[in-house]
Write a protein that holds these residues in place. Sequence first.
Motif, PDB file in Angstrom:
ATOM      1  N   ASN A 158      33.625 -28.000  10.367  1.00 21.92           N
ATOM      2  CA  ASN A 158      33.280 -29.385  10.703  1.00 21.92           C
ATOM      3  C   ASN A 158      32.664 -29.467  12.096  1.00 21.92           C
ATOM      4  O   ASN A 158      31.630 -30.114  12.294  1.00 21.92           O
ATOM      5  N   ASP A 159      33.284 -28.788  13.063  1.00 26.91           N
ATOM      6  CA  ASP A 159      32.738 -28.799  14.427  1.00 26.91           C
ATOM      7  C   ASP A 159      31.330 -28.205  14.444  1.00 26.91           C
ATOM      8  O   ASP A 159      30.425 -28.736  15.095  1.00 26.91           O
ATOM      9  N   ALA A 160      31.156 -27.117  13.715  1.00 25.92           N
ATOM     10  CA  ALA A 160      29.853 -26.433  13.710  1.00 25.92           C
ATOM     11  C   ALA A 160      28.781 -27.319  13.079  1.00 25.92           C
ATOM     12  O   ALA A 160      27.668 -27.438  13.591  1.00 25.92           O
ATOM     13  N   VAL A 161      29.128 -27.955  11.963  1.00 25.62           N
ATOM     14  CA  VAL A 161      28.154 -28.791  11.257  1.00 25.62           C
ATOM     15  C   VAL A 161      27.819 -30.038  12.089  1.00 25.62           C
ATOM     16  O   VAL A 161      26.650 -30.384  12.281  1.00 25.62           O
ATOM     17  N   ASN A 162      28.838 -30.694  12.606  1.00 26.78           N
ATOM     18  CA  ASN A 162      28.603 -31.938  13.354  1.00 26.78           C
ATOM     19  C   ASN A 162      27.843 -31.708  14.655  1.00 26.78           C
ATOM     20  O   ASN A 162      27.243 -32.635  15.196  1.00 26.78           O
ATOM     21  N   ALA A 163      27.859 -30.482  15.152  1.00 24.63           N
ATOM     22  CA  ALA A 163      27.135 -30.176  16.393  1.00 24.63           C
ATOM     23  C   ALA A 163      25.624 -30.270  16.186  1.00 24.63           C
ATOM     24  O   ALA A 163      24.872 -30.403  17.152  1.00 24.63           O
ATOM     25  N   PHE A 164      25.170 -30.228  14.923  1.00 28.70           N
ATOM     26  CA  PHE A 164      23.733 -30.347  14.681  1.00 28.70           C
ATOM     27  C   PHE A 164      23.307 -31.813  14.783  1.00 28.70           C
ATOM     28  O   PHE A 164      23.864 -32.657  14.074  1.00 28.70           O
ATOM     29  N   PRO A 165      22.334 -32.107  15.652  1.00 20.88           N
ATOM     30  CA  PRO A 165      21.904 -33.511  15.788  1.00 20.88           C
ATOM     31  C   PRO A 165      21.291 -34.054  14.503  1.00 20.88           C
ATOM     32  O   PRO A 165      21.263 -35.261  14.295  1.00 20.88           O
ATOM     33  N   GLU A 166      20.826 -33.167  13.622  1.00 18.17           N
ATOM     34  CA  GLU A 166      20.224 -33.609  12.356  1.00 18.17           C
ATOM     35  C   GLU A 166      21.267 -34.166  11.398  1.00 18.17           C
ATOM     36  O   GLU A 166      20.916 -34.820  10.407  1.00 18.17           O
ATOM     37  N   VAL A 167      22.551 -33.885  11.620  1.00 14.74           N
ATOM     38  CA  VAL A 167      23.609 -34.376  10.732  1.00 14.74           C
ATOM     39  C   VAL A 167      23.937 -35.812  11.132  1.00 14.74           C
ATOM     40  O   VAL A 167      24.464 -36.068  12.206  1.00 14.74           O
ATOM     41  N   ALA A 168      23.574 -36.753  10.248  1.00 14.92           N
ATOM     42  CA  ALA A 168      23.713 -38.167  10.578  1.00 14.92           C
ATOM     43  C   ALA A 168      25.062 -38.732  10.137  1.00 14.92           C
ATOM     44  O   ALA A 168      25.693 -39.468  10.881  1.00 14.92           O
ATOM     45  N   HIS A 169      25.482 -38.406   8.911  1.00 14.80           N
ATOM     46  CA  HIS A 169      26.810 -38.801   8.434  1.00 14.80           C
ATOM     47  C   HIS A 169      27.447 -37.555   7.873  1.00 14.80           C
ATOM     48  O   HIS A 169      26.759 -36.677   7.380  1.00 14.80           O
ATOM     49  N   ASN A 170      28.758 -37.559   7.856  1.00 13.46           N
ATOM     50  CA  ASN A 170      29.476 -36.440   7.245  1.00 13.46           C
ATOM     51  C   ASN A 170      30.802 -36.981   6.722  1.00 13.46           C
ATOM     52  O   ASN A 170      31.501 -37.698   7.433  1.00 13.46           O
ATOM     53  N   TYR A 171      31.106 -36.672   5.464  1.00 12.23           N
ATOM     54  CA  TYR A 171      32.349 -37.151   4.847  1.00 12.23           C
ATOM     55  C   TYR A 171      33.086 -35.989   4.216  1.00 12.23           C
ATOM     56  O   TYR A 171      32.469 -35.096   3.617  1.00 12.23           O
TER      57      TYR A 171
END
Lengths: 149, 162
Positions: free
Chosen positions: A84-97
Amino acid sequence: MMLDDTDRAIINALQEGFPLASRPYAQAAERLGLSEADLLSRLTAMKEAGVITRFGPFFDAAAMGGAFCLCAIAVPEDRFDEVNDAVNAFPEVAHNYKRTHRLNMWFVLATETEDGIGAAAREIEAATGLTVYLFPKLREFFIGFRVAA
Amino acid sequence: MSISAQDRTLIEACQGGLPFVPEPYAAIAEKTGMDEAEVIDRLAALKERGIVRRIGIAPNHYKLGMTANGMTVWDVCDDAVQELGPLVGAMEAVTHCYIRPRALPIWPYNLFAMVHGASRDEVEAKRAVIAELLGDACRASDILYSTAILKKTGLRLKKGAS
């Protein structure tokens, strides 16, 4: 935070149509029968409590020549926080559930170009060692967004 | 990208949201070196072009009691999905509806319909109505409840990208 009827009225009234004017909160407050100061303090409190996730203009990446894509990853439960930390660190990730399925992480990539989707997905795969499944929309039937508050 | 450098600067300055101060556009203007009138004019023009979809609140469904959020997914015959999709999308209970590609073998579903409700029972009842509508054209289905919002931001432009 306990929302009162005024807070709920604010949420319903201000999901769109916020004025483009020098004193927009004063204008919006007047329509709601509130003072500017009361509206500002209520909005601040709701933002701090997480009732409002964001306030302001919402930009459409596709209208700027960019792209959106729904993506999913099957994350092993014991790696969830790390991934989760790795994915959310990408600015391209706008929402994540987090969702109830073997594909348990669902996020939206928003990029400035069509090519940016594949590039970001490959970078996320490299960062996590997990497959990113891409679910671009082939056809959209409806987007509505109105919350009964 | 079909936006000017000034618009880009403005979008970067706004993407964290508007501040809760009496003159928020003046505050944004200060971050960009523009004046308040230019910020307002540019945002109005971006709205006209559909680049700004809306200006306002993004509420947190969970905190508002809409705690059940089900992504219903359906494996619908390819020759029926173009006809049935719009009917699902037109249902009041459905907030988003799309055809998306399958990812076999892990993912056989091609129709996605988002359903919100105050409880899972309410979402399941709405899901049953969709199932009835799809009938025999649907070979399999599932529902994925969201159990946590891990991230929710607006579009984030990369600093300095062209």
